[in-house]
Write a protein that holds these residues in place. Sequence first.
Motif, PDB file in Angstrom:
ATOM      1  N   ARG A  14       0.802  -1.229   0.000  1.00 29.03           N
ATOM      2  CA  ARG A  14       0.000   0.000   0.000  1.00 29.03           C
ATOM      3  C   ARG A  14       0.832   1.275   0.000  1.00 29.03           C
ATOM      4  O   ARG A  14       0.289   2.372   0.044  1.00 29.03           O
ATOM      5  CB  ARG A  14      -0.950   0.015   1.198  1.00 29.03           C
ATOM      6  N   GLN A  15       2.147   1.163  -0.040  1.00 26.50           N
ATOM      7  CA  GLN A  15       3.017   2.331  -0.059  1.00 26.50           C
ATOM      8  C   GLN A  15       3.609   2.512  -1.446  1.00 26.50           C
ATOM      9  O   GLN A  15       4.240   1.604  -1.978  1.00 26.50           O
ATOM     10  CB  GLN A  15       4.144   2.182   0.971  1.00 26.50           C
ATOM     11  N   ILE A  16       3.389   3.688  -2.021  1.00 29.56           N
ATOM     12  CA  ILE A  16       3.978   3.985  -3.314  1.00 29.56           C
ATOM     13  C   ILE A  16       4.977   5.130  -3.111  1.00 29.56           C
ATOM     14  O   ILE A  16       4.603   6.273  -2.881  1.00 29.56           O
ATOM     15  CB  ILE A  16       2.897   4.328  -4.366  1.00 29.56           C
ATOM     16  N   THR A  17       6.265   4.774  -3.160  1.00 31.08           N
ATOM     17  CA  THR A  17       7.342   5.716  -2.920  1.00 31.08           C
ATOM     18  C   THR A  17       8.307   5.702  -4.099  1.00 31.08           C
ATOM     19  O   THR A  17       8.214   4.850  -4.995  1.00 31.08           O
ATOM     20  CB  THR A  17       8.103   5.361  -1.635  1.00 31.08           C
ATOM     21  N   GLU A  18       9.256   6.637  -4.090  1.00 27.89           N
ATOM     22  CA  GLU A  18      10.251   6.672  -5.146  1.00 27.89           C
ATOM     23  C   GLU A  18      11.085   5.397  -5.137  1.00 27.89           C
ATOM     24  O   GLU A  18      11.376   4.820  -6.195  1.00 27.89           O
ATOM     25  CB  GLU A  18      11.161   7.889  -4.983  1.00 27.89           C
ATOM     26  N   GLU A  19      11.443   4.916  -3.948  1.00 26.25           N
ATOM     27  CA  GLU A  19      12.238   3.692  -3.849  1.00 26.25           C
ATOM     28  C   GLU A  19      11.467   2.492  -4.396  1.00 26.25           C
ATOM     29  O   GLU A  19      12.036   1.644  -5.096  1.00 26.25           O
ATOM     30  CB  GLU A  19      12.643   3.438  -2.394  1.00 26.25           C
TER      31      GLU A  19
END
Length: 296
Positions: free
Chosen positions: A250-255
């Motif tokens: 559920r986390q959308i980050t650059e990494e």
Amino acid sequence: MSDFVFQSFGKNKKAVGMSSVSAKPKSGNRIRAIKWFVAVFAVIFAIEAVVYLIVIPSLQKPTIIWSGERNYNVVDLSKAISPMLNKSWAKFSEVEAAEYLLDVSGIEDAQVVKRFPDKVYINIVERTPVAMTFLSEGGKSVPIQIDKNGVLFAIRSVQGRSESVADNSASGKIDVSLPLITGLPVDTSSGKMQIPLKYRGLMEQIASIKKLPQNYFAAISEIHIVTKEYGNYELVLYPVRGHARILIGRQITEEALQYMMVALDVVNSLDPNVAEIDLRYGSVACRTRRSTGDSF
């Protein structure tokens, strides 16, 4: 000889006394004329003050000066405050005009200031889209935008105080560079269309990524939300290149996006039949069309 001089001096003294008396009426007339002039000028000034302070503001319609508009035009904005346009400047309510404008879903804020004698300055702040989705209305699938606060809105879409999603989106300009999000529920309990609170963190994450110099979303055709038990959800990404879908939690980050692109290149080079890549648990797992699951 001395008597003659004395008498002459006496006569001159009498003459001087008469001239001073005759000068007094002339000086008094001049003062009265000045007083009358001041009084007339004061009356004229009072009349003009009444005209500008009472008559013009009470009877004349205000001149509205707009600012801050980018996607909306003045005609559309005027329609939004149409109930206020027939009111005089004195009866024009700043609070009421701002409320009408805030009823427009694409306007985030509005400042309304009245300036004597007949000006109304209105500055609007339009919502900035960070993503888009599709809604169904009238049997049609309609594109609509979402801002970082989770408010759904369309561009250039004013029809008084209420808006039709289909009509608004048809006349608006959807930014095709926005990431497409599907599977989002819509909450209308607040009077506006917006996504539930638990998904607003996702919008903030997307807004942060959009500020980066790299256009990561150009490599993603769709972000799909999969609802899980107990109110949780997970994200499934569909890349532009290839046919494999990617699970990232559920986390959308650059990494996470960088990891996704590296894993996608590696897996596709090893097996072009990969249908799903799972990045949720810190390792790369894939599922092909001819197997139930393999790990790399």
